[in-house]
Each structure stands twice: as structure tokens, then as C-alpha cells.
Design an enzyme around this catalytic site. Structure first.
Site, PDB file in Angstrom:
ATOM      1  N   SER A  35      -9.719   0.832  13.504  1.00  0.00           N
ATOM      2  CA  SER A  35      -9.387  -0.552  13.637  1.00  0.00           C
ATOM      3  C   SER A  35     -10.227  -1.084  13.634  1.00  0.00           C
ATOM      4  CB  SER A  35      -8.224  -0.885  14.885  1.00  0.00           C
ATOM      5  OG  SER A  35      -8.060  -1.988  15.067  1.00  0.00           O
ATOM      6  N   THR A  44      -0.197  -4.461  15.833  1.00  0.00           N
ATOM      7  CA  THR A  44      -0.505  -4.344  14.142  1.00  0.00           C
ATOM      8  C   THR A  44       0.325  -3.637  14.057  1.00  0.00           C
ATOM      9  OG1 THR A  44      -2.176  -3.932  12.326  1.00  0.00           O
ATOM     10  CG2 THR A  44      -2.585  -2.422  14.799  1.00  0.00           C
ATOM     11  N   LYS A  92       4.834  -5.072  14.592  1.00  0.00           N
ATOM     12  CA  LYS A  92       4.495  -6.515  14.953  1.00  0.00           C
ATOM     13  C   LYS A  92       5.799  -7.300  15.067  1.00  0.00           C
ATOM     14  CE  LYS A  92       0.736  -7.303  12.695  1.00  0.00           C
ATOM     15  NZ  LYS A  92      -0.399  -8.206  10.575  1.00  0.00           N
ATOM     16  N   GLY A  96       4.468  -8.033   5.440  1.00  0.00           N
ATOM     17  CA  GLY A  96       4.231  -8.862   7.150  1.00  0.00           C
ATOM     18  C   GLY A  96       3.611 -10.654   7.322  1.00  0.00           C
ATOM     19  N   ALA A  97       2.128  -9.688   6.584  1.00  0.00           N
ATOM     20  CA  ALA A  97       1.312 -10.894   6.458  1.00  0.00           C
ATOM     21  C   ALA A  97       1.501 -11.815   5.925  1.00  0.00           C
ATOM     22  CB  ALA A  97      -0.438  -9.949   6.343  1.00  0.00           C
ATOM     23  N   ASN A 129       6.826 -11.445  -5.756  1.00  0.00           N
ATOM     24  CA  ASN A 129       6.602 -10.496  -5.011  1.00  0.00           C
ATOM     25  C   ASN A 129       7.285  -9.235  -5.967  1.00  0.00           C
ATOM     26  OD1 ASN A 129       5.979  -8.653  -2.445  1.00  0.00           O
ATOM     27  ND2 ASN A 129       7.965  -8.415  -2.086  1.00  0.00           N
ATOM     28  N   ARG A 130       6.850  -8.249  -5.818  1.00  0.00           N
ATOM     29  CA  ARG A 130       7.144  -7.074  -6.208  1.00  0.00           C
ATOM     30  C   ARG A 130       8.919  -7.224  -6.458  1.00  0.00           C
ATOM     31  NH1 ARG A 130       5.604  -1.379  -4.926  1.00  0.00           N
ATOM     32  NH2 ARG A 130       5.691  -1.625  -3.508  1.00  0.00           N
ATOM     33  N   THR A 131       9.232  -6.577  -5.472  1.00  0.00           N
ATOM     34  CA  THR A 131      10.111  -6.812  -5.216  1.00  0.00           C
ATOM     35  C   THR A 131      10.724  -8.245  -5.093  1.00  0.00           C
ATOM     36  OG1 THR A 131       9.999  -4.939  -3.780  1.00  0.00           O
ATOM     37  CG2 THR A 131      12.474  -5.990  -3.420  1.00  0.00           C
ATOM     38  N   THR A 158      -0.804  -8.595  -0.528  1.00  0.00           N
ATOM     39  CA  THR A 158      -0.330  -7.450  -1.284  1.00  0.00           C
ATOM     40  C   THR A 158      -1.312  -6.083  -0.320  1.00  0.00           C
ATOM     41  OG1 THR A 158      -1.024  -6.538  -2.632  1.00  0.00           O
ATOM     42  CG2 THR A 158       1.064  -8.173  -3.325  1.00  0.00           C
TER      43      THR A 158
END
Ligand code: NAP
Length: 296
Positions: free
Chosen positions: A19, A66, A70, A142-143, A162-164, A205
Site C-alpha cells: 500500500s 481496500t 470494500k 469495484g473501481a 467488460n470482459r464478462t 480493469t
């Protein structure tokens, strides 16, 4: 030097070893001559609840949260701020006294500064608002979620890939239900055209993150998919210049790296905890120390 009056801040996550938050916040405390300290705590899932209870009992003032906590931390907090509630994720906790008579009775309030941090990073770099701009976001993790929600709240025109795909479609539905706003889920086949029509392109990503530095959301053979002269941001900050940003530079784009988002989301946390204005001088101090560690 710490003493009995030192105010404690920190970050909880797992793993936490790498971090950058301790150096980023401690440099601010030093610069502002505050008797505060910021520490990284490695907290695994089974200790999450106890870590919040412990932070309250020890009169901590603030925590960042983090990966992987989250979302799961929400159930242990007393109150969630409006945006964090919509996003359904918390990356900043402020501990306040429940009542003025008792210093030792604390409550924990959850916030999310990831979305505003990303948008501020863009707006400060461009010196203009993002409202009304077409923002293309890669990712639905998440981000990405925090950025997509905040950009939508902020009246940007959001497109996502998004890939998925199912995750992107679910988020599209959620945004419609919670904010009554439309975002567009882009299909692979129309990716190039939609990118061409966008003003700002963001990689949200984890592709390209150390140690997989040779990966990118756009691969080398398709670099022409990055439209020339646009604004391109990567939220990955290690390395500072990702493969995606290298490609974007080749296409003469204005690039914004992930350190900017990291610093602006941190600045928002400081405002929440300390009620201070974080000016550009302080932003640069935070940025410099983070860059120094990343380059070292
Ligand atoms: P996350 O929740 O795990 O989401 C990861 C995202 O990346 C998902 O959309 C996932 O797609 C996609 N992805 C992963 N591997 C992929 C691959 N091989 N091909 C295509 N897509 C792939 O992670 P996160 O918390 O959103 O974090 C994402 C990145 O942002 C990390 O590098 C993190 O360090 C960085 N970050 C930076 C800041 C900052 O302040 N600069 C703040 C937060 C996070 P699927 O849904 O298909 O799995």
C-alpha cells in the site's frame, strides 16, 4: 514523534504490504504539522468485524478500506453516506463521537471517494467539467463501479465494456433503477466505433497492473482502436505508465495516470476526516512522494 494525543488513521485490506497510502497521508500530516499518524493494517476476512470494533474502542479517527473489504465492511458500520450507499462500497470510514459527552463512544460512517477521485483527476487535468462528456469505461469491478456511478451522478454520458458482459448488464440495470439514468453496454463488435465517438476513455480493469505489465485492454495489433487525440486515463498506478497509456501516447492522446486518481481520492478522504481544503501544492506533495516510491 507520537504521544498520547496523536490521532490515528490507517488502511485495512488484505494483502496490504504494497500500500502507498501510509507515505501519501503521512507526508500531508508532516507538511501540515499535524499530530496524526497513518498505518497500514493487514486484516483478513475473519477479523474484519473485530477490526472495526477495535478501531472504535481505540478511538481511531479514520480508516481507508481496500480489497477485499470494500463491500463486506458496510454491515459493520453505523451509517453510510449517500453516494457510498448508491455505489454499495466503502473506501473511507470516519469515526466520530456518538455524543459530545463521551469521547469513548464512537460511531463509524462509511464514504466512497474512488468515483469522485477519478472524476476530479480528469477535471483537474483538463481544466473543465466532465458533465455532458462521453466517458467510455473498460471494466465492471469495484473501481469501475464507483467511477461509473459517480460519472452518471455527475451527468456524464457513460458507456461501458467488460470482459464478462453479464456484469456490465447488471450494472446498467442497477443504474437505471437507482439513478434513473441510461448507460450503454458496448458490444465487442462495435467497440472501435464507440471509442471513436467518446471524449474520455478510462481503463478501470486491472489489466496492465504489475507484474502483468505487458497486458492492455487494447492489444498491440488493435492500437488504431484508440482514437487519435482523445483523453485516455488508466486507473492502474503500478506501473505509472501502463502499456495502455503507452499506446494512447502513440495515438497522440492526452494521458492521465492512476497516481492522479489515487491522490485525488486521498484528498477527498482528507477533507472528510480533517475538514481541510487540499490545495494543488499539497496534491503535488502527495503525488511526488507516491511517484518516488513507485519509481524507487
Ligand atoms: P476488481 O473488482 O477485481 O475488478 C477487476 C476488473 O478487471 C473486472 O472488470 C475484470 O473483468 C477486469 N479484468 C481482470 N482481468 C481481466 C482480463 N484478463 N481481461 C479482461 N478484463 C479483466 O478490481 P478493482 O478493485 O476494480 O481494481 C481494478 C484496478 O484498479 C486495480 O489495478 C487496482 O489497483 C486499480 N485501482 C486504482 C485506484 C486508484 O486510485 N488509482 C483505486 C482503486 C483501484 P471481469 O468482470 O470480466 O472479471
Amino acid at each position: 514523534m507520537t504521544d498520547s494525543k496523536t490521532k490515528i488513521f490507517g488502511i485495512i485490506g488484505h494483502p496490504i504490504r504494497h500500500s502507498l497510502s501510509p507515505v501519501m497521508y503521512n507526508v500531508v500530516f508532516k507538511e501540515k504539522n499535524l499530530n496524526n499518524v497513518y498505518i497500514a493494517f493487514d486484516v483478513d476476512k475473519k477479523n474484519l468485524k473485530r477490526s472495526i470494533e477495535g478501531a472504535k474502542a481505540l478511538n481511531f479517527c479514520g480508516l481507508n478500506v481496500t480489497i477485499p473489504h470494500k463491500i463486506s465492511v458496510i454491515k459493520y458500520l453505523d451509517r453510510i453516506n449517500g453516494e457510498a450507499k448508491l455505489i454499495n462500497a466503502v473506501n473511507t470510514i470516519k469515526f466520530i463521537c456518538k455524543n459530545n459527552d463521551d469521547e469513548n463512544e464512537r460511531m463509524a460512517i462509511g464514504y466512497n471517494t474512488d468515483g469522485i477521485g477519478a472524476i476530479k483527476a480528469i477535471e483537474k487535468n483538463l481544466n473543465e467539467r466532465t458533465a455532458g462528456k462521453k466517458i467510455f469505461i473498460f471494466g465492471a469491478g469495484g473501481a469501475a463501479r464507483a467511477i461509473i456511478f459517480f460519472a452518471s451522478i455527475n451527468n456524464a454520458d457513460v458507456l461501458m465494456y467488460n470482459r464478462t458482459k453479464e456484469k456490465a448488464v447488471l450494472m446498467q440495470k442497477e443504474i437505471k433503477e437507482k439513478l434513473n439514468k441510461e448507460i450503454k453496454v458496448v458490444k465487442k463488435i462495435t467497440l472501435k466505433d464507440e471509442l471513436k465517438d467518446s471524449d474520455i476513455i478510462i481503463n478501470a480493469t486491472s489489466l496492465g497492473m504489475f507484474p502483468d505489465v505487458d497486458k492492455s485492454v487494447i492489444n498491440e495489433n488493435n492500437i488504431s482502436c484508440i482514437p487519435k487525440g482523445k483523453v485516455v486515463m488508466d486507473i492502474v498506478y503500478n506501473p505509472i505508465e501502463t502499456k495502455f497509456l503507452k499506446f494512447a501516447k502513440k495515438r497522440n492522446c492526452k494521458v492521465i495516470d492512476g497516481v492522479d486518481m489515487l491522490v485525488y481520492q486521498g484528498a477527498e478522504a482528507l477533507k472528510i476526516w480533517l475538514n481541510i481544503e487540499v490545495d494543488e501544492n499539497l496534491i503535488n506533495i502527495m503525488k511526488n512522494v507516491v511517484v518516488k516510491v513507485l519509481k524507487g
